[in-house]
Write a protein that holds these residues in place. Structure first.
Motif: not given
Lengths: 342, 342
Positions: A166, A168, A259, A299, A302-303, A308-310
């Motif tokens: 991940c 930010s 992503r 998952h 955090v999603e 914040v991006k995976i």
């Protein structure tokens, strides 16, 4: 007219006193600050974190376009960022400054204004330091102490296969800001008689001149009950940091081009400069965003985190470190890093 | 022929790795050292002390006559000295280095050899740092962390009327060593074809080039059950440090000329240079001896300590700060300090 007081009128001790007077200690752990051989800190049963950064004029900053107050702010913030990157909280800094005769007391006051503002914004105490004459230019050395909870301090070595990767915020903007400033440098030097037009590019300049450390992301992770398995701040570029984590954790990684979070101003500037956008985002550096890995089981948590991006996942070490393009092709990640780009 | 490897062949990360490989952590409080965003320290129920020093080529050292290994050793030791001066024990250091292209990897190895030797001698762990290119010269910034016992950390502000003023070792020798080296500088530059004769002056050179911190004195004080009321290390000269203690403690002092400890080599050199010996001993600087005050009740205990001398006593603030000459005449102490002398 700006006032100019020669540093020699204050002397070394007078200068330290002058620059650090009225500093009120904010943290319980700061027992004693500036003014003795050493500061005295009290870390009851928490872990103490320590990080340090050396910034040299002409290498890390160019005073042609970096205002001293911003420089002070940034110098402090990049150290706080290293403490947050351990999942800790910065608490104290020491600041050592070397200055040539080119600088006046007012210049140093402005620099310290920036440092003290950063300390106020992040709740950090300035507890010591050193000032010295130098033959050329400005040298800034900052050491930051912080605290971490036992068992929750996050290094680079804990990433495990299947973990999610991940980041930010967004990447590459600070680097684009630097390109923009470098291009307009002649204007700052007074070699041209027009003013640079930075409208629509404010975000890029702010990211370069006044970056923030992601205190908010560390707090959001704690609220969500997430302890990353590995974490770093992105100072030398995403590629370089990914390779650090892979190496320290003995793993590999796959990150997906589509992503990687990029702001539209960054994209517009890359277009104008005729630069590869993904290269800038991967190697630009000075983003001070957080790169971290979490177990696959986190998952959903955090999603749900804002900002914040995976961007990929951790693999076995033998599988190497690759960027997966929009077309599915894979390109090996290289640590070009900020240094070689600048 | 000496091997010369360009620093650029290693790169920044390679250089840090190279200079810090095989470092074994010695202290229980050093949980994690070099290699992450921050070192991780664990200070259970003791106080944490932190001090920092910035050393710049041409200001603090002259590589014409200072070997890099000695420079490394001294750079570390002067920081340890600040921690001992708080009645603490140094435990960790971070080392940041800025180097111009004039320096090779081997040069930095030699510098680090000195730093690591000092760490071994004093039981300190090197836990982090930063390396950077610089446009000119060598910059060394060291931060030292140490621990102190709650209630036994000694600042500058605790001296009280009637306290005895004590110093360890002898004063002025490092300054005389510097004078000697400066005088022979032309020889080091190869401008003369004879070798300087330093025989009989080894002590002065050693005090200048390879000073030690008074770990032994701090240990002796502890064994004797003495907790000083105020303590400092003498880096800027006895006069300057006495004034610091007087100011911080709101007291005055009387020190006696015939009590100021001076080595015979220092006296011989002062004679040769036609310098005032007492001035050199009072203002010479870089002695790294300990100056401390103890309650009058500790008179017998402190007098029994080897290598420690009682040189005067603390008075009420209104009585000022004076040196009492052999003839009974009084001269007001001034903070000439090392900087103005050099």
């Amino acid at each position: 007219m700006t006032k100019r007081t020669e540093i020699s009128t204050l002397g070394e001790f007078g200068l330290i006193r002058h620059l650090t007077e009225n500093i009120v200690l904010k943290n319980k752990s700061s027992l004693k600050g500036v003014g003795d051989d050493a500061a005295v800190l009290d870390y009851a049963d928490r872990l103490t974190l320590v990080t340090t950064d050396l910034l040299l004029e002409g290498i890390h900053f160019d005073l042609t376009y970096v205002p001293l107050k911003h420089l002070g702010y940034k110098s402090a913030v990049v150290n706080f960022s290293d403490i947050y990157a351990m999942n800790g909280q910065p608490k104290q800094i020491t600041v050592s400054i070397g200055v040539s005769r080119r600088f006046s007391v007012e210049d140093l006051e402005t620099l310290y204004e920036g440092i003290r503002l950063a300390c106020d914004v992040y709740g950090v105490d300035l507890v010591g330091g050193d000032t010295s004459a130098s033959l050329t230019g400005l040298t800034i050395s900052i050491t930051c102490l912080g605290e971490g909870e036992r068992g929750k301090v996050v290094g680079r070595d804990g990433a495990r296969e299947t973990d999610l990767i991940c980041v930010s915020g967004d990447l590459g903007a600070a680097y684009m800001g630097l390109q923009l400033l470098e291009r307009e440098k002649s204007v700052f030097r007074g070699e041209k008689d027009f003013q640079p037009d930075f409208s629509g590019k404010e975000y890029l300049l702010e990211r370069q001149l006044k970056p923030e450390a992601r205190k908010d992301v560390v707090a959001a992770l704690a609220r969500a009950g997430i302890v990353p398995t590995a974490m770093m701040d992105i100072s030398d570029g995403l590629s370089s940091e990914l390779l650090h984590i892979s190496k320290a954790s003995h793993v590999g990684c796959r990150v997906y081009e589509d992503r990687v979070p990029i702001d539209y101003q960054t994209a517009v500037m890359a277009e104008q400069f005729n630069m590869n956008l993904v290269t800038a985002a991967l190697n630009g550096g000075e983003d001070y965003e957080l790169l971290f890995t979490v177990p696959l089981a986190d998952h959903d948590k955090v999603e749900a985190l804002e900002g914040v991006k995976i961007i990929g996942h951790v693999t076995r070490e033998e599988l190497g470190n690759y960027l997966v393009g929009r077309d599915g092709g894979e390109v090996e990640l290289r640590a070009q890093g900020w240094n070689s780009l600048s």
